[in-house]
Design a protein around this motif. Structure first.
Motif, mmCIF file in Angstrom:
data_model
loop_
_atom_site.group_PDB
_atom_site.id
_atom_site.type_symbol
_atom_site.label_atom_id
_atom_site.label_comp_id
_atom_site.label_asym_id
_atom_site.label_seq_id
_atom_site.Cartn_x
_atom_site.Cartn_y
_atom_site.Cartn_z
ATOM 1 N N GLY A 26 0.828 -1.191 0.000
ATOM 2 C CA GLY A 26 0.000 0.000 0.000
ATOM 3 C C GLY A 26 0.859 1.236 0.000
ATOM 4 O O GLY A 26 2.084 1.173 0.049
ATOM 5 N N ASN A 27 0.220 2.388 -0.024
ATOM 6 C CA ASN A 27 0.933 3.660 -0.049
ATOM 7 C C ASN A 27 0.438 4.512 1.106
ATOM 8 O O ASN A 27 -0.698 4.954 1.114
ATOM 9 C CB ASN A 27 0.673 4.370 -1.381
ATOM 10 C CG ASN A 27 1.375 5.708 -1.455
ATOM 11 O OD1 ASN A 27 2.299 5.971 -0.686
ATOM 12 N ND2 ASN A 27 0.928 6.558 -2.359
ATOM 13 N N ASP A 180 -8.020 4.188 -1.050
ATOM 14 C CA ASP A 180 -6.621 4.058 -0.654
ATOM 15 C C ASP A 180 -6.572 3.612 0.802
ATOM 16 O O ASP A 180 -7.111 4.291 1.678
ATOM 17 C CB ASP A 180 -5.899 5.395 -0.835
ATOM 18 C CG ASP A 180 -4.416 5.297 -0.501
ATOM 19 O OD1 ASP A 180 -3.867 4.186 -0.534
ATOM 20 O OD2 ASP A 180 -3.813 6.346 -0.194
ATOM 21 N N PRO A 183 -1.195 1.006 4.578
ATOM 22 C CA PRO A 183 -0.464 -0.231 4.288
ATOM 23 C C PRO A 183 -0.613 -1.322 5.341
ATOM 24 O O PRO A 183 -0.528 -2.501 5.021
ATOM 25 C CB PRO A 183 0.994 0.234 4.194
ATOM 26 C CG PRO A 183 0.900 1.661 3.812
ATOM 27 C CD PRO A 183 -0.324 2.186 4.492
ATOM 28 N N THR A 187 -4.104 -3.094 0.565
ATOM 29 C CA THR A 187 -4.586 -2.166 -0.461
ATOM 30 C C THR A 187 -5.909 -2.684 -0.998
ATOM 31 O O THR A 187 -6.227 -3.863 -0.902
ATOM 32 C CB THR A 187 -3.598 -2.040 -1.643
ATOM 33 O OG1 THR A 187 -3.402 -3.323 -2.234
ATOM 34 C CG2 THR A 187 -2.270 -1.465 -1.179
ATOM 35 N N TRP A 188 -6.668 -1.779 -1.584
ATOM 36 C CA TRP A 188 -7.976 -2.143 -2.148
ATOM 37 C C TRP A 188 -7.802 -2.419 -3.635
ATOM 38 O O TRP A 188 -7.394 -1.549 -4.390
ATOM 39 C CB TRP A 188 -8.958 -1.000 -1.934
ATOM 40 C CG TRP A 188 -10.357 -1.317 -2.360
ATOM 41 C CD1 TRP A 188 -10.959 -1.026 -3.548
ATOM 42 C CD2 TRP A 188 -11.337 -1.999 -1.581
ATOM 43 N NE1 TRP A 188 -12.246 -1.478 -3.559
ATOM 44 C CE2 TRP A 188 -12.504 -2.073 -2.363
ATOM 45 C CE3 TRP A 188 -11.335 -2.548 -0.295
ATOM 46 C CZ2 TRP A 188 -13.681 -2.680 -1.891
ATOM 47 C CZ3 TRP A 188 -12.486 -3.150 0.171
ATOM 48 C CH2 TRP A 188 -13.643 -3.213 -0.628
ATOM 49 N N ASP A 189 -8.081 -3.633 -4.055
ATOM 50 C CA ASP A 189 -7.889 -4.034 -5.446
ATOM 51 C C ASP A 189 -9.176 -3.819 -6.230
ATOM 52 O O ASP A 189 -10.112 -4.609 -6.156
ATOM 53 C CB ASP A 189 -7.471 -5.506 -5.505
ATOM 54 C CG ASP A 189 -6.975 -5.910 -6.882
ATOM 55 O OD1 ASP A 189 -7.416 -5.281 -7.864
ATOM 56 O OD2 ASP A 189 -6.160 -6.835 -6.969
#
Length: 215
Positions: A26-27, A180, A183, A187-189
């Motif tokens: 994630g970010n 978003d 982390p 993460t959301w796919d």
């Protein structure tokens, strides 16, 4: 069981299949947020508060310390699952809004009354939703609204909540909202919003028996 009511009972199971959409990366562009959905932040404090509601309800329902510890051990992914639900709630609402789908308070009350009758009473229904879906009593109407919204969206699309067309609509809403996640939660796919083949305890429980047969 009436088809419409059976569909309502299965909606939570279908929505629960979104859980595997989190991956290990994630970010962390939003310090202090568990997730950002569109222009809305789900703070870590809000997430922890929601999880605390479930734990408090579980504690109230299970007085024996050893049994409570077993409940906690069996819901070790509660924080992650709760965040999935909070995010998916917003994604679903966006998809429903885009489709012109709305849910009234009267519809929620009617659904709750029907489910209470099937479950054998109001307390039994609250126990069902807490034990099987991790929904505390104070969030029951909110969860039923979510399920009705999903059901009506699927009907609007000419499908049901277990079909790719329904999850494609959620995928498009996810894309628009640019979900978003922090982390630590993955993460959301967006592209996998259509996945309905995940195996979770919630799915097995709800498809094996609904409240009318037993939550």
């Amino acid at each position: 069981m009436h088809r419409r009511r059976r569909t309502a009972l299965l909606l939570t199971a279908a929505i629960a299949t979104a859980a595997p959409l989190l991956t290990a990366c994630g970010n962390d562009a939003h310090p202090g947020a568990a997730a950002v959905v569109g222009d809305q932040r789900i703070t870590i404090a809000q997430l922890e508060s929601r999880v605390g509601e479930v734990r408090d309800a579980q504690r109230a329902a299970v007085r024996d310390e050893a049994q409570y510890e077993q409940v906690v051990a069996g819901t070790g992914s509660l924080t992650r699952d709760t965040l999935h639900g909070m995010v998916l709630d917003r994604v679903l609402h966006r998809a429903a809004r885009d489709a012109g789908v709305t849910v009234t308070r009267k519809e929620v009350q009617q659904m709750r009354a029907g489910l209470e009758q099937q479950a054998g009473g109001a307390q039994e229904l609250r126990t069902v939703w807490l034990q099987q879906y991790g929904v505390p009593p104070g969030r029951l109407d909110e969860n039923l609204r979510l399920q009705l919204e999903a059901q009506k969206l699927a009907e609007h699309l000419g499908t049901d909540t277990g079909q790719p067309a329904f999850w494609k609509a959620l995928s498009e809403a996810s894309d628009q909202l640019n979900v978003d996640l922090n982390p630590r939660y993955g993460t959301w796919d967006v592209q996998k919003s259509g996945r309905v083949d995940a195996k979770t305890p919630w799915v097995r429980e709800v498809t094996a028996a609904g409240p009318a047969q037993t939550a």
